[in-house]
Design a protein around this motif. Structure first.
Motif, PDB file in Angstrom:
ATOM      1  N   SER A  34      -0.771   5.917   3.796  1.00 32.55           N
ATOM      2  CA  SER A  34      -0.774   6.079   2.225  1.00 32.55           C
ATOM      3  C   SER A  34      -1.489   4.848   1.617  1.00 32.55           C
ATOM      4  O   SER A  34      -1.997   4.967   0.524  1.00 32.55           O
ATOM      5  CB  SER A  34       0.539   6.469   1.522  1.00 32.55           C
ATOM      6  OG  SER A  34       1.469   5.354   1.627  1.00 32.55           O
ATOM      7  N   HIS A  35      -1.893   3.965   2.246  1.00 38.83           N
ATOM      8  CA  HIS A  35      -2.475   2.554   1.840  1.00 38.83           C
ATOM      9  C   HIS A  35      -3.047   1.709   2.627  1.00 38.83           C
ATOM     10  O   HIS A  35      -2.338   0.944   3.322  1.00 38.83           O
ATOM     11  CB  HIS A  35      -1.337   1.764   0.776  1.00 38.83           C
ATOM     12  CG  HIS A  35      -2.002   0.904   0.172  1.00 38.83           C
ATOM     13  ND1 HIS A  35      -2.241   0.629  -1.393  1.00 38.83           N
ATOM     14  CD2 HIS A  35      -2.724  -0.586   0.568  1.00 38.83           C
ATOM     15  CE1 HIS A  35      -2.772  -0.348  -1.677  1.00 38.83           C
ATOM     16  NE2 HIS A  35      -3.116  -1.126  -0.775  1.00 38.83           N
ATOM     17  N   ILE A  36      -4.328   1.821   2.732  1.00 40.39           N
ATOM     18  CA  ILE A  36      -5.034   0.674   3.833  1.00 40.39           C
ATOM     19  C   ILE A  36      -6.383   0.568   3.230  1.00 40.39           C
ATOM     20  O   ILE A  36      -6.705   1.340   2.302  1.00 40.39           O
ATOM     21  CB  ILE A  36      -5.048   1.403   5.171  1.00 40.39           C
ATOM     22  CG1 ILE A  36      -5.490   0.458   6.117  1.00 40.39           C
ATOM     23  CG2 ILE A  36      -5.998   2.622   5.202  1.00 40.39           C
ATOM     24  CD1 ILE A  36      -5.461   0.791   7.501  1.00 40.39           C
ATOM     25  N   HIS A  37      -7.028  -0.685   3.417  1.00 40.45           N
ATOM     26  CA  HIS A  37      -8.246  -1.338   3.376  1.00 40.45           C
ATOM     27  C   HIS A  37      -9.072  -0.919   4.515  1.00 40.45           C
ATOM     28  O   HIS A  37      -9.143  -1.895   5.100  1.00 40.45           O
ATOM     29  CB  HIS A  37      -8.280  -2.339   2.602  1.00 40.45           C
ATOM     30  CG  HIS A  37      -7.493  -2.426   1.197  1.00 40.45           C
ATOM     31  ND1 HIS A  37      -8.109  -2.721   0.218  1.00 40.45           N
ATOM     32  CD2 HIS A  37      -5.988  -2.633   1.251  1.00 40.45           C
ATOM     33  CE1 HIS A  37      -6.807  -2.800  -0.700  1.00 40.45           C
ATOM     34  NE2 HIS A  37      -5.731  -2.679  -0.241  1.00 40.45           N
ATOM     35  N   LEU A  38      -9.579   0.166   4.756  1.00 42.47           N
ATOM     36  CA  LEU A  38     -10.553   0.342   5.873  1.00 42.47           C
ATOM     37  C   LEU A  38     -11.617  -0.700   5.930  1.00 42.47           C
ATOM     38  O   LEU A  38     -11.928  -0.844   7.089  1.00 42.47           O
ATOM     39  CB  LEU A  38     -10.844   1.879   6.034  1.00 42.47           C
ATOM     40  CG  LEU A  38      -9.648   2.712   6.782  1.00 42.47           C
ATOM     41  CD1 LEU A  38      -9.888   4.219   6.775  1.00 42.47           C
ATOM     42  CD2 LEU A  38      -9.048   2.352   8.006  1.00 42.47           C
ATOM     43  N   VAL A  55      -3.368   2.507  -8.439  1.00 41.66           N
ATOM     44  CA  VAL A  55      -3.771   1.127  -8.824  1.00 41.66           C
ATOM     45  C   VAL A  55      -3.117  -0.010  -8.003  1.00 41.66           C
ATOM     46  O   VAL A  55      -1.952   0.297  -7.724  1.00 41.66           O
ATOM     47  CB  VAL A  55      -3.125   1.081 -10.288  1.00 41.66           C
ATOM     48  CG1 VAL A  55      -3.222  -0.224 -10.700  1.00 41.66           C
ATOM     49  CG2 VAL A  55      -4.083   1.958 -11.099  1.00 41.66           C
ATOM     50  N   HIS A  56      -3.685  -0.884  -7.518  1.00 43.59           N
ATOM     51  CA  HIS A  56      -3.126  -2.165  -7.068  1.00 43.59           C
ATOM     52  C   HIS A  56      -2.261  -2.849  -8.241  1.00 43.59           C
ATOM     53  O   HIS A  56      -3.078  -3.456  -9.315  1.00 43.59           O
ATOM     54  CB  HIS A  56      -4.208  -3.208  -6.596  1.00 43.59           C
ATOM     55  CG  HIS A  56      -4.615  -2.593  -5.227  1.00 43.59           C
ATOM     56  ND1 HIS A  56      -5.041  -1.615  -4.745  1.00 43.59           N
ATOM     57  CD2 HIS A  56      -4.333  -3.565  -3.950  1.00 43.59           C
ATOM     58  CE1 HIS A  56      -5.268  -1.579  -3.448  1.00 43.59           C
ATOM     59  NE2 HIS A  56      -4.610  -2.630  -2.889  1.00 43.59           N
ATOM     60  N   CYS A  57      -1.245  -2.684  -8.322  1.00 36.81           N
ATOM     61  CA  CYS A  57      -0.435  -2.862  -9.626  1.00 36.81           C
ATOM     62  C   CYS A  57       0.502  -4.398  -9.615  1.00 36.81           C
ATOM     63  O   CYS A  57       1.568  -4.160  -8.943  1.00 36.81           O
ATOM     64  CB  CYS A  57       0.204  -1.856 -10.133  1.00 36.81           C
ATOM     65  SG  CYS A  57       0.495  -1.808 -11.811  1.00 36.81           S
ATOM     66  N   SER A  65       0.494   1.057  -6.317  1.00 39.86           N
ATOM     67  CA  SER A  65       0.610   0.199  -5.187  1.00 39.86           C
ATOM     68  C   SER A  65       1.113  -1.079  -5.207  1.00 39.86           C
ATOM     69  O   SER A  65       0.668  -1.899  -6.224  1.00 39.86           O
ATOM     70  CB  SER A  65      -0.808   0.364  -4.135  1.00 39.86           C
ATOM     71  OG  SER A  65      -0.943   1.606  -3.959  1.00 39.86           O
ATOM     72  N   HIS A  66       1.743  -1.615  -4.368  1.00 39.88           N
ATOM     73  CA  HIS A  66       2.180  -3.003  -4.175  1.00 39.88           C
ATOM     74  C   HIS A  66       3.533  -3.140  -5.151  1.00 39.88           C
ATOM     75  O   HIS A  66       4.607  -3.445  -4.722  1.00 39.88           O
ATOM     76  CB  HIS A  66       1.165  -4.203  -4.396  1.00 39.88           C
ATOM     77  CG  HIS A  66       0.187  -3.881  -3.288  1.00 39.88           C
ATOM     78  ND1 HIS A  66       0.232  -4.440  -2.072  1.00 39.88           N
ATOM     79  CD2 HIS A  66      -1.261  -3.488  -3.307  1.00 39.88           C
ATOM     80  CE1 HIS A  66      -0.721  -4.187  -1.250  1.00 39.88           C
ATOM     81  NE2 HIS A  66      -1.595  -3.763  -1.766  1.00 39.88           N
ATOM     82  N   THR A  67       3.085  -3.182  -6.581  1.00 38.72           N
ATOM     83  CA  THR A  67       4.184  -3.703  -7.678  1.00 38.72           C
ATOM     84  C   THR A  67       5.054  -4.935  -7.179  1.00 38.72           C
ATOM     85  O   THR A  67       6.244  -4.497  -7.505  1.00 38.72           O
ATOM     86  CB  THR A  67       4.867  -2.452  -8.000  1.00 38.72           C
ATOM     87  OG1 THR A  67       5.582  -1.849  -7.179  1.00 38.72           O
ATOM     88  CG2 THR A  67       3.891  -1.346  -8.592  1.00 38.72           C
ATOM     89  N   THR A  98       0.256   0.425   5.353  1.00 35.09           N
ATOM     90  CA  THR A  98      -0.115  -0.883   6.371  1.00 35.09           C
ATOM     91  C   THR A  98      -0.705  -1.795   5.326  1.00 35.09           C
ATOM     92  O   THR A  98      -0.737  -3.108   5.860  1.00 35.09           O
ATOM     93  CB  THR A  98      -0.987  -0.329   7.559  1.00 35.09           C
ATOM     94  OG1 THR A  98       0.001   0.605   8.277  1.00 35.09           O
ATOM     95  CG2 THR A  98      -1.492  -1.278   8.206  1.00 35.09           C
ATOM     96  N   ASP A  99      -1.555  -1.364   4.718  1.00 36.39           N
ATOM     97  CA  ASP A  99      -2.404  -2.393   3.692  1.00 36.39           C
ATOM     98  C   ASP A  99      -3.633  -3.068   4.422  1.00 36.39           C
ATOM     99  O   ASP A  99      -4.619  -2.588   4.144  1.00 36.39           O
ATOM    100  CB  ASP A  99      -1.587  -3.659   3.165  1.00 36.39           C
ATOM    101  CG  ASP A  99      -2.197  -4.017   2.010  1.00 36.39           C
ATOM    102  OD1 ASP A  99      -3.114  -3.352   1.284  1.00 36.39           O
ATOM    103  OD2 ASP A  99      -1.601  -5.077   1.428  1.00 36.39           O
ATOM    104  N   ASP A 100      -3.571  -3.623   5.550  1.00 34.55           N
ATOM    105  CA  ASP A 100      -4.428  -4.373   5.988  1.00 34.55           C
ATOM    106  C   ASP A 100      -4.548  -4.545   7.631  1.00 34.55           C
ATOM    107  O   ASP A 100      -3.263  -4.605   8.054  1.00 34.55           O
ATOM    108  CB  ASP A 100      -4.806  -5.830   5.476  1.00 34.55           C
ATOM    109  CG  ASP A 100      -4.833  -5.989   4.069  1.00 34.55           C
ATOM    110  OD1 ASP A 100      -5.986  -5.578   3.758  1.00 34.55           O
ATOM    111  OD2 ASP A 100      -3.887  -5.962   3.167  1.00 34.55           O
TER     112      ASP A 100
HETATM  113 FE   FE2 Z   1      -3.773  -3.056  -0.860  1.00 31.75          FE
END
Ligand code: FE2
Length: 426
Positions: A69-73, A222-224, A254-256, A321-323
Motif C-alpha cells: 500500500s505504500h512504496i516509491h518505485l 498524502v505524505h503527512c 501515509s507515515h503520520t 514498505t516505502d523504500d
Molecule cells: Fe513514503
C-alpha cells in the motif's frame, strides 16, 4: 482448477476491523474452485469434477494476494547514486534523490521498477500503490510508471500517486505539475505538508490537492507529517477536508510519524475527527524506525504512528514498505512479511490475537486503502487471486518467514517457489 485442503483465516467482507484488534480467526480446511479466473465455489470437501486440475494445499495457508500500500518505485535500487545518505534522515534522502533525479531516463526507471515488481511478485504481491515524484518538469518517472502500469497490468495492479516530493506551493510550478499529472491519468494525488516552506503553504497544499481530487474523481494519499515535530499538524487539515468534502475513505494519510510525538490530549481530540473522516492510514514501520529520531539524542523516538490506538478506534491501517535500496532505505526486498514482523515489534502489537490478525495489515486493510472493492478477496464471484504459503497458519508463516509457494492471479500462476529443504546434521 480445484484447490483442496486450504487453510483460510476467517475473512468477512463486511468486517471493518482494522487488523490489530478485531474478529477471531477461524481456521478450517476448505476447497476453492476456480472457473474462468473467478472463484466459483468455496467450501468444505467440494466434489471434484471430471478432468479438473487439482492443487492440493495440504492444509497450508491460502490468503488473498499481498497488497503493497505504500512504496516509491521510481527511486528503487538507486542507493548510493551518486552518493549515499550519510545522516540517515528523510531530508538528506530528499537531497540525494534530487541529485539522482537529475539524470533519470524513462528506460532507467522502467528497468529498475521492472526488476523490483518481479521481486515483489515472488513474495506474492499483486497490488502495488506507488508514489511517483512529480516535482520534475519533464515528469520522466511518471511517464515510465504510466507505461509500466499498462504493460504489467495482467501480472500486477499498479496504482500511481502523483507525489510532489519537493512540495506543491514551495516548488516552481508545483500546482501546474500536479494538474498535469492528473491529466496524464494518475490514480491518486499526494502532498507533503511537512516539507512546505511554511505552515500556511502546508494548509494551502492540502486544500489544493483535496479540491483537485474531488474535482477529478481521484483518490488522495498524502505524505503527512513525516517528521518528529509534534507541531506538524497537516493531518488535522487533511482529515477535515476529507470529512467536509465527503472524500472519506478515498483519502489516505501515509507515515503520520509526528503523531508519535503528539501529546495525548491533542491526539485524543484529533482521534474523533479521524474517526469521523473515515480516512485510511498507512504506516511504514521499517523505514520510519530508520529515518525518525535521527536528531534525537536519548531517548530516541521510534517515530512510527499510533497504529494500536488507530486500529482500536476502528480506523483502517495498513503497512507499507516505502523504500527498497534507495536514498531512504539501503536495504529491503519487497517481502511484506518483513514489514509486518518489524511493525508488530515497533508498535507493540504482539498479543496472540494481534499476531494472528496481522496479515490484514498487508492484505485486506491495504486492499481497502487501495479501493480494490470486489476485485479482491477470497469470495465466490471475485477474481481467483490468491497466494499459498508454506505454513499452516499466518502465525507460523510470519514467525518462520514461510515462502509463498504459489501466487495465482485471476486463476493464472504468476510466481512459484520451491519449499525450503533444510537438514540439521546432529
Ligand atoms: Fe513514503
Amino acid at each position: 482448477m480445484l484447490v483442496t485442503n486450504a487453510t483460510l483465516p476467517w475473512l468477512d467482507a463486511a468486517d471493518s476491523s482494522a487488523g490489530a484488534a478485531g474478529s477471531p480467526v477461524s481456521p478450517g480446511s476448505v476447497d476453492l474452485r476456480v472457473v474462468d479466473g473467478v472463484f466459483a465455489a468455496i467450501g468444505p470437501s467440494l466434489p471434484r469434477e471430471p478432468g479438473e486440475e487439482v492443487l492440493d494445499a495440504g492444509g497450508r495457508l491460502v490468503l488473498p494476494p499481498f497488497v503493497e500500500s505504500h512504496i516509491h518505485l521510481d527511486s528503487v535500487l538507486t542507493a548510493g547514486q551518486p552518493e549515499p545518505n550519510r545522516s540517515g534522515t528523510l531530508f538528506e534522502g530528499i537531497e540525494r534523490w534530487a541529485q539522482r533525479k537529475a539524470f533519470l531516463t524513462v528506460a532507467d526507471v522502467k528497468e529498475r521498477v521492472h526488476r523490483v515488481v518481479r521481486q515483489q511478485a515472488g513474495f506474492g504481491v499483486q497490488f502495488v500503490r506507488t508514489h511517483v515524484d512529480v516535482t520534475d518538469p519533464a515528469l520522466t518517472a511518471l511517464t515510465a510508471l504510466l507505461e509500466l502500469r499498462e504493460e504489467l497490468a495482467e501480472w500486477v495492479t499498479i496504482q500511481i500517486v502523483a507525489f510532489p516530493q519537493e512540495g506543491i506551493c514551495s516548488f516552481p510550478d508545483g500546482r501546474a505539475l500536479m494538474e498535469r499529472a492528473a491529466d496524464l491519468g494518475v490514480d491518486a494525488l499526494g502532498a507533503i505538508p511537512h516539507f512546505e516552506f511554511t505552515r500556511e503553504y502546508a494548509v494551502e497544499s492540502l486544500n489544493f490537492v483535496c479540491a483537485l481530487a474531488a474535482d477529478r474523481g481521484l483518490l488522495v494519499d498524502v505524505h503527512c507529517d513525516e517528521i518528529d515535530d509534534e507541531a506538524s499538524r497537516g493531518l488535522e487539515t487533511l482529515a477535515a477536508r476529507a470529512y467536509e468534502l465527503g472524500l472519506g475513505p478515498r483519502v489516505t494519510a501515509s507515515h503520520t510519524t509526528a503523531m508519535h510525538s503528539y501529546n495525548n490530549a491533542y491526539f485524543t481530540r484529533l482521534l474523533r475527527l479521524l474517526t469521523l473522516s473515515g480516512m485510511n492510514f498507512v504506516a511504514n514501520p521499517v523505514v520510519n524506525t530508520h529515518l525518525q529520531g535521527r536528531i534525537d539524542s536519548y531517548p530516541k523516538r521510534r517515530g512510527v504512528t499510533r497504529v494500536k490506538e488507530l486500529s482500536e478506534a476502528g480506523v483502517n491501517v495498513s503497512f507499507g514498505t516505502d523504500d527498497i535500496v534507495d536514498p531512504w532505505n539501503p536495504l529491503g526486498t519487497g517481502n511484506l512479511r518483513d514489514v509486518v514482523h518489524t511493525g508488530l515489534y515497533v508498535t507493540q502489537l504482539l498479543g496472540h490475537q494481534e499476531i494472528t490478525d496481522s496479515y490484514r495489515f498487508v492484505t485486506t486493510n491495504a486492499a481497502r486503502t487501495l479501493h480494490l472493492g470486489d476485485g479482491y478477496g477470497l469470495e465466490v464471484g471475485r477474481p481467483a487471486s490468491f497466494v499459498l504459503l508454506d505454513a499452516g497458519s499466518w502465525y507460523e508463516a510470519l514467525n518462520w518467514n514461510a515462502p509463498v509457494l504459489a501466487s495465482y492471479r485471476r486463476g493464472r500462476l504468476v510466481a512459484r517457489t520451491e519449499p525450503v529443504h533444510r537438514e540439521v546434521l546432529f
